[in-house]
Design a protein around this motif. Sequence first.
Motif, PDB file in Angstrom:
ATOM      1  N   ALA A  10      66.063 -85.456 -12.923  1.00 63.40           N
ATOM      2  CA  ALA A  10      66.804 -84.484 -12.756  1.00 63.40           C
ATOM      3  C   ALA A  10      67.300 -84.294 -11.393  1.00 63.40           C
ATOM      4  O   ALA A  10      65.992 -84.553 -10.232  1.00 63.40           O
ATOM      5  N   LYS A  16      64.623 -78.899 -13.796  1.00 63.30           N
ATOM      6  CA  LYS A  16      63.305 -79.605 -15.240  1.00 63.30           C
ATOM      7  C   LYS A  16      62.491 -79.484 -15.050  1.00 63.30           C
ATOM      8  O   LYS A  16      61.545 -79.652 -16.421  1.00 63.30           O
ATOM      9  N   SER A  35      50.684 -87.248 -11.156  1.00 63.83           N
ATOM     10  CA  SER A  35      51.680 -88.299 -10.637  1.00 63.83           C
ATOM     11  C   SER A  35      51.239 -87.963  -8.909  1.00 63.83           C
ATOM     12  O   SER A  35      50.205 -86.418  -8.853  1.00 63.83           O
ATOM     13  N   ARG A  39      52.787 -86.070  -0.312  1.00 68.26           N
ATOM     14  CA  ARG A  39      53.702 -84.676   0.324  1.00 68.26           C
ATOM     15  C   ARG A  39      52.453 -84.179  -0.095  1.00 68.26           C
ATOM     16  O   ARG A  39      51.217 -83.680  -0.328  1.00 68.26           O
ATOM     17  N   ARG A  42      52.019 -77.451  -1.764  1.00 66.58           N
ATOM     18  CA  ARG A  42      52.890 -76.178  -1.690  1.00 66.58           C
ATOM     19  C   ARG A  42      51.994 -74.925  -2.378  1.00 66.58           C
ATOM     20  O   ARG A  42      50.650 -75.198  -3.224  1.00 66.58           O
ATOM     21  N   TYR A  51      49.930 -82.454  -8.966  1.00 65.63           N
ATOM     22  CA  TYR A  51      49.679 -83.437  -8.257  1.00 65.63           C
ATOM     23  C   TYR A  51      48.377 -83.814  -8.002  1.00 65.63           C
ATOM     24  O   TYR A  51      47.119 -82.899  -7.595  1.00 65.63           O
ATOM     25  N   GLU A  70      54.899 -97.525 -11.660  1.00 67.93           N
ATOM     26  CA  GLU A  70      55.776 -97.281 -10.136  1.00 67.93           C
ATOM     27  C   GLU A  70      55.430 -96.039  -8.967  1.00 67.93           C
ATOM     28  O   GLU A  70      54.502 -95.426  -9.731  1.00 67.93           O
ATOM     29  N   ALA A  72      57.840 -94.220  -6.081  1.00 67.15           N
ATOM     30  CA  ALA A  72      58.867 -94.664  -4.825  1.00 67.15           C
ATOM     31  C   ALA A  72      58.956 -93.820  -3.808  1.00 67.15           C
ATOM     32  O   ALA A  72      57.480 -92.677  -3.537  1.00 67.15           O
ATOM     33  N   VAL A  74      60.170 -90.734  -1.921  1.00 60.68           N
ATOM     34  CA  VAL A  74      61.916 -89.722  -2.551  1.00 60.68           C
ATOM     35  C   VAL A  74      61.489 -88.635  -1.063  1.00 60.68           C
ATOM     36  O   VAL A  74      60.807 -87.260  -0.720  1.00 60.68           O
ATOM     37  N   TYR A  79      55.265 -91.194  -4.075  1.00 60.26           N
ATOM     38  CA  TYR A  79      54.940 -90.737  -5.674  1.00 60.26           C
ATOM     39  C   TYR A  79      54.829 -91.992  -6.263  1.00 60.26           C
ATOM     40  O   TYR A  79      56.127 -92.541  -6.194  1.00 60.26           O
ATOM     41  N   GLY A  80      54.353 -91.649  -6.848  1.00 58.80           N
ATOM     42  CA  GLY A  80      53.858 -92.965  -7.592  1.00 58.80           C
ATOM     43  C   GLY A  80      53.172 -92.380  -9.361  1.00 58.80           C
ATOM     44  O   GLY A  80      52.662 -90.975  -9.183  1.00 58.80           O
ATOM     45  N   THR A  81      53.444 -92.885  -9.449  1.00 58.05           N
ATOM     46  CA  THR A  81      52.318 -93.315 -11.900  1.00 58.05           C
ATOM     47  C   THR A  81      51.551 -93.822 -11.672  1.00 58.05           C
ATOM     48  O   THR A  81      51.918 -95.307 -11.108  1.00 58.05           O
ATOM     49  N   GLU A  99      57.294 -86.781 -15.368  1.00 60.55           N
ATOM     50  CA  GLU A  99      58.755 -86.405 -14.880  1.00 60.55           C
ATOM     51  C   GLU A  99      59.140 -86.907 -13.086  1.00 60.55           C
ATOM     52  O   GLU A  99      58.103 -86.754 -12.151  1.00 60.55           O
ATOM     53  N   ILE A 100      59.977 -87.891 -12.849  1.00 62.78           N
ATOM     54  CA  ILE A 100      59.611 -89.235 -11.623  1.00 62.78           C
ATOM     55  C   ILE A 100      61.637 -89.100 -11.376  1.00 62.78           C
ATOM     56  O   ILE A 100      62.382 -88.628 -12.049  1.00 62.78           O
ATOM     57  N   ASP A 101      61.398 -89.452 -10.404  1.00 58.10           N
ATOM     58  CA  ASP A 101      63.563 -89.782 -10.060  1.00 58.10           C
ATOM     59  C   ASP A 101      63.889 -90.851 -10.573  1.00 58.10           C
ATOM     60  O   ASP A 101      63.348 -91.343 -11.397  1.00 58.10           O
ATOM     61  N   GLY A 104      62.420 -94.505  -9.845  1.00 57.44           N
ATOM     62  CA  GLY A 104      60.585 -94.716 -10.900  1.00 57.44           C
ATOM     63  C   GLY A 104      61.061 -95.136 -11.860  1.00 57.44           C
ATOM     64  O   GLY A 104      60.827 -96.165 -12.508  1.00 57.44           O
TER      65      GLY A 104
END
Length: 211
Positions: A10, A16, A35, A39, A42, A51, A70, A72, A74, A79-81, A99-101, A104
Amino acid sequence: MSGLLFIVSAPSGAGKTTLVRHLLRREPDISLSVSTTTRKPRTGEVDGRDYRFIDEASFRAQIKTGNFLEWANVHGNYYGTSRQWIEEAGEKGIDTLLEIDWQGAEQVRKAMPDKTVGIFVLPPSLEALAARLAERGTDSPEVIQKRLLAAREEIRHAQEFEYVIINDVLETALDNLIAIVRASRLTYARQKQRHNALFTALDAANLPPLT
Ligand code: 5GP
């Protein structure tokens, strides 16, 4: 029996994460893939739960060793799985949600085409999206504008997903998401895998056709 991979993508601001949180409460037999990211956490985010937070050098090392199913970049962060996580859940027959872009999603779809169910979450309108992005704290109009542009870029990839959920009323969006999960589990192929003994017994009984 191999588990399904539900991919939920999303634009940011589509709601999402809230939707997925509610789904996991209603359908507890789905495991959420945690993932790895470069980053910074937060406020309130917990390492290993939200994460796995690592630095860029470690991330690059993990790319080299093939640890990611995967990965990417972002908005400037990686970010990776985890391949191991997904493979282990798959072997145990556990359905997993990612929950990936879109980048991915494309890689997972290619790697495991028979197992993936792609779901894209859209906001009800661009105005609603802009309003939700603006609500997120005290960011400057420039930052909000940048997010909106990124969101529109993500939305361009909605057509690559099998299902689309419009997140206007949360309860309706959730019902629709649950419907997708349940229907995906009820296809002939999945049912045959899950209830192999029944299908074998029915075959062996050589039932006459229903005329
Ligand atoms: P956030 O930093 O706001 O949690 O996530 C930013 C974006 O990164 C979101 O679009 C999210 O779906 C995506 N993302 C999170 N984890 C992964 C991942 O493992 N792989 C990919 N490709 N994207 C991810």
